[in-house]
Design an enzyme around this catalytic site. Structure first.
Site, PDB file in Angstrom:
ATOM      1  N   ASP A 283     -26.777  -4.362  34.377  1.00 34.95           N
ATOM      2  CA  ASP A 283     -26.153  -5.617  33.954  1.00 34.95           C
ATOM      3  C   ASP A 283     -25.708  -5.560  32.502  1.00 34.95           C
ATOM      4  OD1 ASP A 283     -25.960  -7.504  36.087  1.00 34.95           O
ATOM      5  OD2 ASP A 283     -28.135  -7.420  36.207  1.00 34.95           O
TER       6      ASP A 283
ATOM      7  N   CYS B 195     -34.745   0.430  32.987  1.00 38.04           N
ATOM      8  CA  CYS B 195     -34.916   0.473  34.434  1.00 38.04           C
ATOM      9  C   CYS B 195     -33.586   0.396  35.182  1.00 38.04           C
ATOM     10  CB  CYS B 195     -35.866  -0.627  34.908  1.00 38.04           C
ATOM     11  SG  CYS B 195     -35.275  -2.265  34.529  1.00 38.04           S
TER      12      CYS B 195
ATOM     13  N   HIS C 179     -29.535   2.022  57.221  1.00 36.19           N
ATOM     14  CA  HIS C 179     -30.671   2.782  57.711  1.00 36.19           C
ATOM     15  C   HIS C 179     -30.335   4.235  57.975  1.00 36.19           C
ATOM     16  CE1 HIS C 179     -32.647  -1.139  58.141  1.00 36.19           C
ATOM     17  NE2 HIS C 179     -33.577  -0.406  57.589  1.00 36.19           N
TER      18      HIS C 179
ATOM     19  N   GLU D  61     -30.720  -7.502  29.461  1.00 32.32           N
ATOM     20  CA  GLU D  61     -29.553  -7.295  30.327  1.00 32.32           C
ATOM     21  C   GLU D  61     -28.327  -8.043  29.818  1.00 32.32           C
ATOM     22  OE1 GLU D  61     -30.837  -7.224  34.691  1.00 32.32           O
ATOM     23  OE2 GLU D  61     -31.998  -8.872  33.871  1.00 32.32           O
TER      24      GLU D  61
HETATM   25  C1  PEP Z   1     -30.261  -3.846  35.762  1.00 30.92           C
HETATM   26  O1  PEP Z   1     -29.490  -4.789  35.659  1.00 30.92           O
HETATM   27  O2  PEP Z   1     -30.129  -2.763  35.145  1.00 30.92           O
HETATM   28  C2  PEP Z   1     -31.402  -3.931  36.688  1.00 30.92           C
HETATM   29  C3  PEP Z   1     -32.310  -2.984  36.734  1.00 30.92           C
HETATM   30  O3  PEP Z   1     -31.442  -4.994  37.501  1.00 30.92           O
HETATM   31  P1  PEP Z   1     -30.593  -5.140  38.861  1.00 30.92           P
HETATM   32  O4  PEP Z   1     -29.868  -3.826  39.086  1.00 30.92           O
HETATM   33  O5  PEP Z   1     -31.573  -5.457  39.917  1.00 30.92           O
HETATM   34  O6  PEP Z   1     -29.675  -6.265  38.517  1.00 30.92           O
HETATM   35 MG    MG Z   2     -30.028  -6.710  36.464  1.00 31.62          MG
END
Ligand code: PEP
Ligand code: MG
Length: 593
Positions: A464, A511, A200, A440
């Site tokens: 990942d 992402c 936090h 991933e």
């Molecule tokens: C990723 O693996 O790039 C992803 C966006 O998922 P997380 O980071 O939540 O595993």
């Molecule tokens: Mg992931």
């Protein structure tokens, strides 16, 4: 030759985790918080018991008053959502069950109030610390803070948190209350030994726009009050006793960044469109609905990844369909008319799991869609909750950790079943909502074409994907330097996924953290990516990069980069591209490039 302003002191560069962006230059204020002692003392008489009861009531009341004051201050400064952590501490203190149980123990065990408080509240902290979960560890520190506050008030000690002038606060650890109280002074930056980006203190610093670094190990041991410091909240480095040259370099950087940030707010309502008119979607990743206001302020066009598994934090059961529906509805309503891509629970691996399965290799084990397919009830209730929240037609669903086509088909069959169940009950939802799959796993990347033929979009989970491609645990600092988003194998894989997806008329986004890397953005753009979903804090910067570049130039950059043979060569090339096209972008040579 470099010279030092205090010639006998050698410059020291300490590496931590960047928690809040910005650069701070100033002197150290060491915030030392001794844990108050809570020695055990036996009570000899009923009178002594009565005295302890009274002391306890007074100390609790005083603690509530202190926290209420800090809460009011926090609400003003960082808004209601973040201040809620302090509200929770007050609620714990005002809980009659806790107070009654402490009074009972004083009477029964005939022990002093400090000891009983320490025992009773410490019990919760210990339980939280035993969980293998960063979030729970952070909350355990909050509980410990509460215990220390009461004990300190029992002993009527005051914690000094006032200083003159502008300082950089250095501490072993900072609780939310510490951060707020300290911010009444003129704090230039925060640096702590402990804590992660989800602590936090990190959250508050981001809201207060104060540069911060966490996770410095044991940095506070080598620092003294008054030390000259530089905090680089972009790169996560703390420079102690900087040389004159270093000071000048960072002062210039600081000025540039301030000017840069002042300009970013003008971009808020503009699209992520290149100088030659190629538009992509620029959206944000969120974990909690509390982040939505920040996402909107940062000028996001939507949410490209909502990590729904964060709903499971701090509880040992799964939220009901209705509870999930309420939360999902809140998110889509706030982001409307933009789109929210919700990922079904990605549990397992390094994340929370629905049941404790002992696995030798959790990252290669029961995680993501594998768990959902094995627990149809949980999966169906989540899908129904999402569908019910989709009636405004701005919700999309994606599946995490898919490794093969049959797996994707099974997930889609569950989605059909969830739709049929809702139809049978005449509940409205968006029957045409977009469905996507995260890429991933290397097998999914190679098979991207076949997967794309089944869905509307692919979203590259580079965090990942890189870990599995390079066989490097994403959370293991021993091998962190081998984790390279610019390795040619990673880039070739991403290019393949984009091409294969688009050939099947699916749009392709990314992402993972890579999408928000200032060097990766031009490359991904040139490779033809349709969407970048990034952490909210970097969104304006990435928008600025996209708007400055020309798509046709970036297509050439992508072609050139794909002929290079090492990650270092790629980085050096891209650094030149960015420095030339957007010279005011803050690139840190050690970390960000
Ligand atoms: C990723 O693996 O790039 C992803 C966006 O998922 P997380 O980071 O939540 O595993
Ligand atoms: Mg992931």
């Amino acid at each position: 030759m470099t010279t030092s302003p205090t010639s006998e002191k050698k410059e020291l560069v300490l590496k931590g985790v960047a928690a809040s962006p910005g650069i701070a230059i100033g002197t150290a204020y060491l915030f030392v918080k001794e844990t108050p002692r809570a020695d055990e003392r036996a009570l000899a008489s009923d009178e002594e018991v009565a005295v302890e009861d009274e002391r306890l009531d007074r100390a609790v009341l005083k603690s509530v008053k202190e926290l209420t004051k800090i809460l009011a201050f926090a609400q003003q400064k960082v808004g209601d959502a973040k201040a809620r952590i302090l509200e929770a501490q007050i609620m714990v203190l005002e809980d009659p069950v806790l107070l009654t149980s402490m009074h009972k123990r004083i009477k029964k065990e005939r022990k002093n109030a400090e000891y009983i408080v320490s025992e009773e509240i410490g019990k919760y902290a210990r339980l939280m610390l035993a969980a293998h979960d960063e979030y729970m560890h952070e909350r355990a520190h909050d509980v410990e803070d509460l215990r220390n506050r009461i004990v300190r008030n029992l002993q009527q000690e005051k914690l000094t948190s006032k200083f003159d002038g502008s300082m950089i606060v250095i501490a072993h650890t900072l609780t939310p209350a510490d951060t707020m109280v300290l911010s009444r002074n003129h704090v230039l930056g925060y640096a702590t030994d402990m804590g992660g980006v989800t602590s936090h203190a990190a959250l508050f610093s981001r809201s207060l726009k104060i540069p911060a670094i966490v996770g410095l190990g044991d940095a506070t041991r080598s620092l003294a009050n008054g030390d000259q410091l530089i905090i680089d909240g972009y790169g996560g480095t703390l420079i102690v006793h900087p040389t004159t040259e270093r000071l000048a370099e960072f002062e210039a950087k600081r000025q540039r960044f301030l000017a840069f940030e002042a300009n970013l707010s003008q971009l808020r309502d503009l699209p992520a469109e290149t100088a030659d008119g190629h538009r992509i979607e620029l959206s944000a990743n969120i974990e909690l609905s509390e982040e939505l206001e920040y996402v909107v302020v940062q000028g996001s066009q939507g949410v490209g990844l909502y990590r729904t598994e964060s709903l499971l934090i701090g509880r040992d059961d799964f939220p009901s369909e209705d509870e999930q529906y309420e939360e999902y509805k809140r998110v889509v309503d706030r982001i409307y008319p933009h789109r929210v891509i919700m990922r079904t629970f990605d549990v397992g691996g390094d994340k929370l799991a629905p049941e404790t399965a002992e696995e030798a290799n959790p990252f290669l084990g029961w995680r993501g869609i594998r768990v959902s397919l094995d627990r149809p009830d949980l999966f169906l209730s989540q899908l129904r909750a999402m569908l019910r929240a989709s009636s405004r037609k701005n919700l999309a669903i994606m599946f995490p950790m898919v490794s093969s086509l049959p797996e994707l088909k099974k997930a889609k069959a569950f989605l059909r079943q969830a739709k049929a169940e809702l139809k049978a009950k005449k509940i409205k939802f968006d029957d045409h909502l977009e469905v996507g799959v995260m890429i991933e796993v290397p097998a999914a990347a190679l098979n991207a074409g076949a997967l794309a033929a089944e869905v509307d979009f692919l979203s590259i989970g580079s965090n990942d994907l890189i870990q599995y491609l390079m066989a490097v645990d994403r959370g293991n600092s021993l091998v962190a330097r081998l984790y390279d988003e610019f390795d040619p194998a990673v880039l070739a894989t991403i290019k393949h996924v984009i091409n294969a997806g688009q050939k099947q008329k699916a749009w392709v986004g990314i992402c993972g953290e890579m999408g928000g890397h200032p060097l990766a953005a031009p490359l991904l753009l040139g490779m033809g990516i349709d969407e970048l979903s990034v952490v909210p804090v970097v969104l304006p910067e990435i928008k600025k990069i996209v708007r400055t570049l020309r798509f046709s130039d970036m297509q050439k950059v992508a072609r050139d980069v794909l002929t290079l043979s090492t990650g270092d060569e790629v980085r050096a090339y891209l650094r030149k591209v960015i420095k030339k096209a957007c010279p005011d972008i803050p690139l840190d040579d050690t970390v960000r490039g």
